[in-house]
Design a protein around this motif. Structure first.
Motif, short mmCIF file in Angstrom:
data_model
loop_
_atom_site.label_atom_id
_atom_site.label_comp_id
_atom_site.label_asym_id
_atom_site.label_seq_id
_atom_site.Cartn_x
_atom_site.Cartn_y
_atom_site.Cartn_z
N LEU A 138 38.69 2.34 45.68
CA LEU A 138 37.61 3.33 45.70
C LEU A 138 36.76 3.18 46.96
CD1 LEU A 138 36.85 5.56 43.75
CD2 LEU A 138 35.30 3.99 42.59
N THR A 139 36.42 1.91 47.29
CA THR A 139 35.62 1.64 48.49
C THR A 139 36.36 2.11 49.75
OG1 THR A 139 34.84 -0.31 47.33
CG2 THR A 139 34.31 -0.16 49.67
N LEU A 140 37.65 1.75 49.85
CA LEU A 140 38.41 2.11 51.05
C LEU A 140 38.49 3.62 51.22
CD1 LEU A 140 41.30 -0.52 50.82
CD2 LEU A 140 39.48 -0.45 52.54
N TRP A 141 38.71 4.36 50.13
CA TRP A 141 38.83 5.82 50.26
C TRP A 141 37.50 6.46 50.63
CZ3 TRP A 141 43.02 8.24 51.43
CH2 TRP A 141 44.25 7.65 51.12
N ILE A 142 36.40 5.90 50.15
CA ILE A 142 35.08 6.41 50.57
C ILE A 142 34.92 6.20 52.08
CG2 ILE A 142 32.59 5.99 50.39
CD1 ILE A 142 33.09 5.42 47.35
N VAL A 143 35.31 5.01 52.56
CA VAL A 143 35.23 4.71 53.99
C VAL A 143 36.12 5.68 54.78
CG1 VAL A 143 35.76 2.97 55.74
CG2 VAL A 143 34.61 2.28 53.63
N ILE A 144 37.31 5.98 54.24
CA ILE A 144 38.25 6.88 54.93
C ILE A 144 37.62 8.27 55.11
CG2 ILE A 144 40.46 8.12 54.67
CD1 ILE A 144 41.45 5.44 53.27
N LEU A 149 42.89 23.06 55.03
CA LEU A 149 43.96 22.51 54.20
C LEU A 149 43.84 20.99 54.12
CD1 LEU A 149 46.62 23.22 52.69
CD2 LEU A 149 47.83 22.72 54.81
N HIS A 150 43.52 20.37 55.26
CA HIS A 150 43.38 18.91 55.33
C HIS A 150 42.25 18.45 54.40
CE1 HIS A 150 44.30 15.14 57.30
NE2 HIS A 150 43.04 14.93 57.62
N VAL A 151 41.10 19.13 54.43
CA VAL A 151 39.98 18.75 53.56
C VAL A 151 40.36 18.95 52.08
CG1 VAL A 151 37.59 19.27 52.90
CG2 VAL A 151 38.23 19.27 55.31
N LEU A 152 41.03 20.09 51.77
CA LEU A 152 41.44 20.34 50.38
C LEU A 152 42.37 19.23 49.89
CD1 LEU A 152 41.70 22.14 47.84
CD2 LEU A 152 43.47 23.44 49.03
N MET A 153 43.34 18.85 50.73
CA MET A 153 44.30 17.82 50.31
C MET A 153 43.64 16.46 50.19
SD MET A 153 46.87 19.29 49.47
CE MET A 153 46.67 21.04 49.32
N ILE A 154 42.68 16.16 51.07
CA ILE A 154 41.94 14.90 50.96
C ILE A 154 41.13 14.89 49.66
CG2 ILE A 154 39.97 13.61 51.92
CD1 ILE A 154 41.18 14.31 54.70
N ALA A 155 40.57 16.05 49.31
CA ALA A 155 39.81 16.14 48.06
C ALA A 155 40.73 15.85 46.87
CB ALA A 155 39.16 17.51 47.92
N VAL A 156 41.97 16.37 46.90
CA VAL A 156 42.91 16.12 45.81
C VAL A 156 43.30 14.63 45.79
CG1 VAL A 156 45.18 16.65 44.84
CG2 VAL A 156 43.81 18.48 45.87
N VAL A 157 43.61 14.08 46.98
CA VAL A 157 43.99 12.66 47.05
C VAL A 157 42.85 11.79 46.51
CG1 VAL A 157 44.46 10.74 48.63
CG2 VAL A 157 45.61 12.92 48.98
N VAL A 158 41.64 11.95 47.06
CA VAL A 158 40.52 11.08 46.68
C VAL A 158 40.09 11.36 45.23
CG1 VAL A 158 38.15 10.41 47.24
CG2 VAL A 158 39.77 10.86 49.07
N LEU A 178 43.83 2.78 60.22
CA LEU A 178 43.88 1.37 59.79
C LEU A 178 43.43 1.24 58.33
CD1 LEU A 178 44.26 -1.61 60.72
CD2 LEU A 178 41.82 -1.63 61.25
N THR A 179 42.37 1.97 57.97
CA THR A 179 41.85 1.88 56.59
C THR A 179 42.85 2.47 55.60
OG1 THR A 179 39.68 2.21 57.60
CG2 THR A 179 39.77 2.21 55.21
N ILE A 180 43.55 3.56 55.99
CA ILE A 180 44.58 4.12 55.11
C ILE A 180 45.69 3.09 54.90
CG2 ILE A 180 46.37 5.92 54.88
CD1 ILE A 180 44.45 7.79 56.44
N LEU A 181 46.04 2.38 55.99
CA LEU A 181 47.07 1.34 55.89
C LEU A 181 46.63 0.24 54.92
CD1 LEU A 181 49.78 0.22 57.12
CD2 LEU A 181 48.34 -1.08 58.71
N ILE A 182 45.35 -0.18 55.04
CA ILE A 182 44.84 -1.22 54.13
C ILE A 182 44.85 -0.72 52.68
CG2 ILE A 182 42.87 -2.72 53.59
CD1 ILE A 182 42.07 -2.50 56.58
#
Lengths: 170, 162
Positions: free
Chosen positions: A150-156, A36-45, A109-113
């Motif tokens: 875009l860069t930050l979410w790739i890093v996340i 579920l976590h991976v699916l939701m991250i895929a939707v977010v990103v 931290l990266t999500i916060l940024i």
């Protein structure tokens, strides 16, 4: 990291909680939450990338950047909340170890940024979106916000995957 | 040659050993694989929900598909190539794994649905209400989203099954 007694006690308390032991003891809850976590991250990103690419100046399925943002935002936020809930449950299941994981800390931290970047965009370039809504190329402030996001979410995504490899999390 | 022997042959090859010997390769390729998944899901959400009549209904299905289908193909190509590398590095993890083959079956069905229900839309004379199988467009849109979600679940479950 210096030993921090109150935090460690809190992590131990989370680890000992009924929810945490239920997740640890069930063979399928943990992988289900991960899926579920991976699916939701895929939707977010995936939805964030569509908006970010438009901010970078790549045309999307509609001309206006404002309406495109409004199209995608409910999916981004809905999925973000579910990623947060599933992620929190994964965290408590092994709170003491995840708390010590460096990729986990850097991920938060990266999500916060990324959140701060979004907030800055909303009080700067987005305020004047009426002036550049259907215009390409986009103004520099929008391009910087899109590129940063875009860069930050790739890093996340990378940091998230690294949590499972960096420490022996059983 | 059985599937086990085939898997072992790949496992013992120089390239497979090379992938496993560098500790960061597999997590890095997996991360790129997840970014590809995000690309497919982003494109699928916009196209399928447009076809389901939920999202961006003031834009034509053509405009939506024309923008997002190429991104979906690129993301799928990225998934295929990163997935291939992962399989090359750890063939024992996937080749004998039922969940992996279910995942591949689901990917093929989602791919066929995408080809059948997207390409006609790109035709300039296409009108959604006159489409062949017009009644099926909405259920297929929801079905294709459900299949992609199931693909992701299978992908994660590969790590937990034999």
């Amino acid at each position: 990291m210096e030993p921090d007694a109150p935090t460690n006690a809190l992590m131990q308390m989370l680890y000992d909680s009924g929810v945490a032991s239920a997740i640890r003891e069930s063979g399928s809850l943990f992988p289900m939450l991960e899926s579920l976590h991976v699916l939701m991250i895929a939707v977010v990103v995936g939805t964030i990338a569509i908006v970010d690419l438009r901010l970078l100046g790549i045309a999307s399925h509609r001309r206006g950047a404002r309406q495109l943002t409004l199209d995608m935002l409910p999916f981004t936020w809905g999925a973000f909340v579910l990623a947060l809930v599933s992620g929190s449950l994964l965290f408590v299941s092994n709170a003491t170890k995840y708390f010590d994981s460096m990729p986990f800390r850097f991920k938060l931290l990266t999500i916060l940024i990324a959140g701060i970047n979004m907030a800055i965009f909303h009080v700067t370039a987005y305020r004047k979106i009426g002036e550049w809504d259907d215009r390409l190329p986009t103004p520099p402030a929008a391009r910087i916000a899109g590129f940063t996001s875009l860069t930050l979410w790739i890093v996340i995504v990378f940091l998230g995957r690294w949590i499972g490899y960096a420490a022996p999390l059983v | 040659m059985t599937i086990d022997q085939f898997s072992r042959t790949i496992y013992e090859s120089a390239i497979s050993t090379g992938i496993r010997d560098v500790s960061w390769i597999i997590p890095a390729v997996q991360s790129i694989h997840i970014l590809g998944v995000a690309g497919v899901i982003g494109a699928a959400i916009v196209m399928d929900l447009r076809l389901a009549g939920v999202l961006a209904t003031d834009e034509t299905p053509q405009a939506v598909v024309r923008r997002h289908l190429p991104w979906m193909w690129s993301a799928l190509a990225l998934l295929l190539s990163t997935g291939f590398l992962l399989g090359l590095g750890e063939p024992d993890r996937v080749l004998g794994n039922m969940v992996f083959w279910i995942k591949m079956g689901l990917v093929v069905s989602a791919f066929i649905l995408t080809v059948l229900f997207r390409y006609p839309i790109l035709h300039p004379d296409y009108r959604i209400e006159h489409a062949r199988m017009a009644m099926l467009v909405k259920p297929m849109a929801w079905g294709s989203l459900a299949i992609w979600a199931a693909v992701i679940f299978c992908g994660r479950w590969i790590a937990y099954t034999q």
